[in-house]
Motif scaffolding. Sequence first.
Motif, short mmCIF file in Angstrom:
data_model
loop_
_atom_site.label_atom_id
_atom_site.label_comp_id
_atom_site.label_asym_id
_atom_site.label_seq_id
_atom_site.Cartn_x
_atom_site.Cartn_y
_atom_site.Cartn_z
N LEU A 142 44.85 37.57 38.99
CA LEU A 142 43.94 37.43 37.73
C LEU A 142 44.27 36.10 37.08
CD1 LEU A 142 43.99 40.98 35.99
CD2 LEU A 142 42.24 39.92 37.51
N ASP A 143 43.59 35.50 36.45
CA ASP A 143 43.88 33.99 35.81
C ASP A 143 44.72 34.62 34.39
OD1 ASP A 143 43.76 32.29 33.66
OD2 ASP A 143 42.01 31.41 34.70
N TYR A 144 46.03 34.13 34.68
CA TYR A 144 46.83 34.40 33.62
C TYR A 144 46.66 34.14 32.32
CZ TYR A 144 51.49 35.10 31.46
OH TYR A 144 52.36 35.60 30.64
N ASP A 145 46.02 32.73 32.14
CA ASP A 145 45.84 32.26 30.83
C ASP A 145 44.59 33.01 30.17
OD1 ASP A 145 47.62 30.38 30.81
OD2 ASP A 145 46.41 29.12 31.85
N ARG A 146 43.72 33.62 31.22
CA ARG A 146 42.69 34.36 30.47
C ARG A 146 43.11 35.70 30.03
NH1 ARG A 146 36.98 35.07 33.71
NH2 ARG A 146 36.04 36.70 32.24
N PHE A 147 44.02 36.15 31.02
CA PHE A 147 44.53 37.62 30.69
C PHE A 147 45.10 37.49 29.31
CE2 PHE A 147 47.89 40.68 30.58
CZ PHE A 147 47.06 41.62 31.24
N THR A 148 46.22 36.64 29.13
CA THR A 148 46.94 36.52 27.96
C THR A 148 45.94 36.33 26.58
OG1 THR A 148 47.67 34.44 28.28
CG2 THR A 148 49.08 36.22 28.90
N ALA A 149 44.84 35.51 26.78
CA ALA A 149 43.96 35.19 25.76
C ALA A 149 43.17 36.27 25.41
CB ALA A 149 43.14 33.72 26.07
N ALA A 150 42.87 37.45 26.15
CA ALA A 150 42.15 38.61 25.96
C ALA A 150 42.56 39.09 24.57
CB ALA A 150 42.05 39.31 27.17
N GLU A 151 41.34 39.41 23.88
CA GLU A 151 41.88 40.18 22.41
C GLU A 151 41.36 41.77 22.47
OE1 GLU A 151 40.08 37.67 19.54
OE2 GLU A 151 41.48 35.86 20.12
N ILE A 152 40.21 41.77 23.33
CA ILE A 152 39.51 43.14 23.51
C ILE A 152 39.57 43.65 24.68
CG2 ILE A 152 38.16 42.78 21.23
CD1 ILE A 152 35.82 42.43 23.25
N LEU A 153 39.52 44.98 24.91
CA LEU A 153 39.23 45.56 26.42
C LEU A 153 37.93 45.04 27.16
CD1 LEU A 153 39.91 49.32 26.09
CD2 LEU A 153 41.64 47.87 27.07
N GLY A 154 36.92 44.69 26.33
CA GLY A 154 35.77 44.05 27.08
C GLY A 154 36.16 42.58 27.86
N LEU A 205 39.09 41.97 29.21
CA LEU A 205 39.76 42.33 30.42
C LEU A 205 38.98 42.77 31.50
CD1 LEU A 205 43.08 44.24 29.18
CD2 LEU A 205 42.89 41.75 29.75
N ALA A 206 37.94 43.17 30.96
CA ALA A 206 37.05 44.06 32.02
C ALA A 206 36.38 42.79 32.57
CB ALA A 206 35.96 45.11 31.37
N SER A 207 35.93 41.96 31.66
CA SER A 207 34.93 40.94 32.47
C SER A 207 35.83 39.84 33.38
CB SER A 207 34.85 39.82 31.09
OG SER A 207 33.53 40.47 30.20
N LEU A 208 37.20 39.81 32.89
CA LEU A 208 38.13 39.14 33.76
C LEU A 208 38.20 39.77 35.27
CD1 LEU A 208 40.29 36.87 34.34
CD2 LEU A 208 41.79 38.36 33.12
N VAL A 209 38.44 41.21 35.13
CA VAL A 209 38.35 42.04 36.34
C VAL A 209 36.96 41.80 37.21
CG1 VAL A 209 38.54 44.18 37.13
CG2 VAL A 209 40.38 43.41 35.56
#
Length: 97
Positions: free
Chosen positions: A68-80, A82-86
């Motif tokens: 997964l894109d680590y920067d995008r993962f750590t920037a995630a603020e809500i479960l949604g 993370l779901a979009s990233l996945v």
Amino acid sequence: MPPEAHTDEAPVHEDAAVATVVEAVAQLLDVDEDTLVLDAPLQAIDGWDSVNQLRILVFLEREVGAPLDYDRFTAAEILGDLASLVADTEAAAGART
């Protein structure tokens, strides 16, 4: 392919990503899946801390079969987020195969 067919596929793919994220968070943080909603702030979830965040990252990468894109993962603020990233990672991994 008619546009309707493509539109029908996207929610199914996103639903699978949501299920994967909810399952990972519930399992690793030992919380009830029914309490997790897409707009739930990650910091408000019982047990969410930096160690568990990394455990969830590793779990999701194994489930997706791609990093997964680590920067995008750590920037995630809500479960949604993370779901979009996945969902995006799964789509990109599928496009490469």
